[in-house]
Scaffold this motif. Sequence first.
Motif, PDB file in Angstrom:
ATOM      1  N   TYR A 146      55.646  46.515  30.262  1.00  0.00           N
ATOM      2  CA  TYR A 146      55.298  45.258  30.931  1.00  0.00           C
ATOM      3  C   TYR A 146      54.635  45.528  32.271  1.00  0.00           C
ATOM      4  N   GLN A 147      53.708  44.652  32.620  1.00  0.00           N
ATOM      5  CA  GLN A 147      53.116  44.630  33.951  1.00  0.00           C
ATOM      6  C   GLN A 147      53.235  43.202  34.475  1.00  0.00           C
ATOM      7  N   THR A 148      53.166  43.070  35.785  1.00  0.00           N
ATOM      8  CA  THR A 148      53.107  41.751  36.406  1.00  0.00           C
ATOM      9  C   THR A 148      51.682  41.540  36.882  1.00  0.00           C
ATOM     10  N   HIS A 149      51.051  40.492  36.391  1.00  0.00           N
ATOM     11  CA  HIS A 149      49.664  40.179  36.724  1.00  0.00           C
ATOM     12  C   HIS A 149      49.559  38.855  37.454  1.00  0.00           C
ATOM     13  N   VAL A 150      48.554  38.775  38.329  1.00  0.00           N
ATOM     14  CA  VAL A 150      48.129  37.513  38.919  1.00  0.00           C
ATOM     15  C   VAL A 150      46.646  37.406  38.601  1.00  0.00           C
ATOM     16  N   ASP A 151      46.278  36.420  37.784  1.00  0.00           N
ATOM     17  CA  ASP A 151      44.878  36.244  37.389  1.00  0.00           C
ATOM     18  C   ASP A 151      44.121  35.472  38.453  1.00  0.00           C
ATOM     19  N   VAL A 152      42.892  35.943  38.738  1.00  0.00           N
ATOM     20  CA  VAL A 152      42.011  35.282  39.694  1.00  0.00           C
ATOM     21  C   VAL A 152      40.784  34.808  38.930  1.00  0.00           C
ATOM     22  N   ASN A 153      40.633  33.485  38.843  1.00  0.00           N
ATOM     23  CA  ASN A 153      39.521  32.876  38.117  1.00  0.00           C
ATOM     24  C   ASN A 153      38.606  32.071  39.024  1.00  0.00           C
ATOM     25  N   SER A 154      38.839  32.167  40.338  1.00  0.00           N
ATOM     26  CA  SER A 154      38.032  31.456  41.321  1.00  0.00           C
ATOM     27  C   SER A 154      38.027  32.254  42.626  1.00  0.00           C
ATOM     28  N   VAL A 155      36.895  32.256  43.293  1.00  0.00           N
ATOM     29  CA  VAL A 155      36.776  32.954  44.581  1.00  0.00           C
ATOM     30  C   VAL A 155      37.767  32.380  45.597  1.00  0.00           C
TER      31      VAL A 155
END
Length: 162
Positions: A146-155
């Motif tokens: 498992y990894q912990t991700h934070v997705d960035v879809n906007s500047v």
Amino acid sequence: MIILTSTYKNGCYILKYLTLLSVLTLSACSSVQQLPALGEGTTANMNLIALSEQSAPQGISGTFKFYIKTAGSQYGDVFLNTENDYRDRRAITIVIDSKVADKLTEKYGQPADTFFIDKTIEVTGEAKRVTIDFLSKGRRTNKYYYQTHVDVNSVDQIRIVN
């Protein structure tokens, strides 16, 4: 299952349990959790990882501060890592969509996978536990981590703090 077999004054017994059942049902449907104080640095990262594991498959929404140690890219997406080894248990990965990475390159005049290294950033989004499969000869194995991700879809979701 709640079985009501006796009465309480003025029907309050039934009302009490119906209210409790309603509150529990509504709170179970919520995917956003209150974010407690996380601490700083590695402590904050480990606390966020623990919270994301507890809330899986939902995530933890908030604004988070991370010091970026390494970065990489694949298929245009950029991966910013809080640890030197992205597979480290303490690592959190900020995943920047390829279109956003292009906009950040224009904004800062440097590729996002090099610009953010050794900087503290603030990211608004959802920290979520994701499953990473191990591959062998291009095929999934029965092994994963498992990894912990934070997705960035906007500047607008990411900014430099220092």
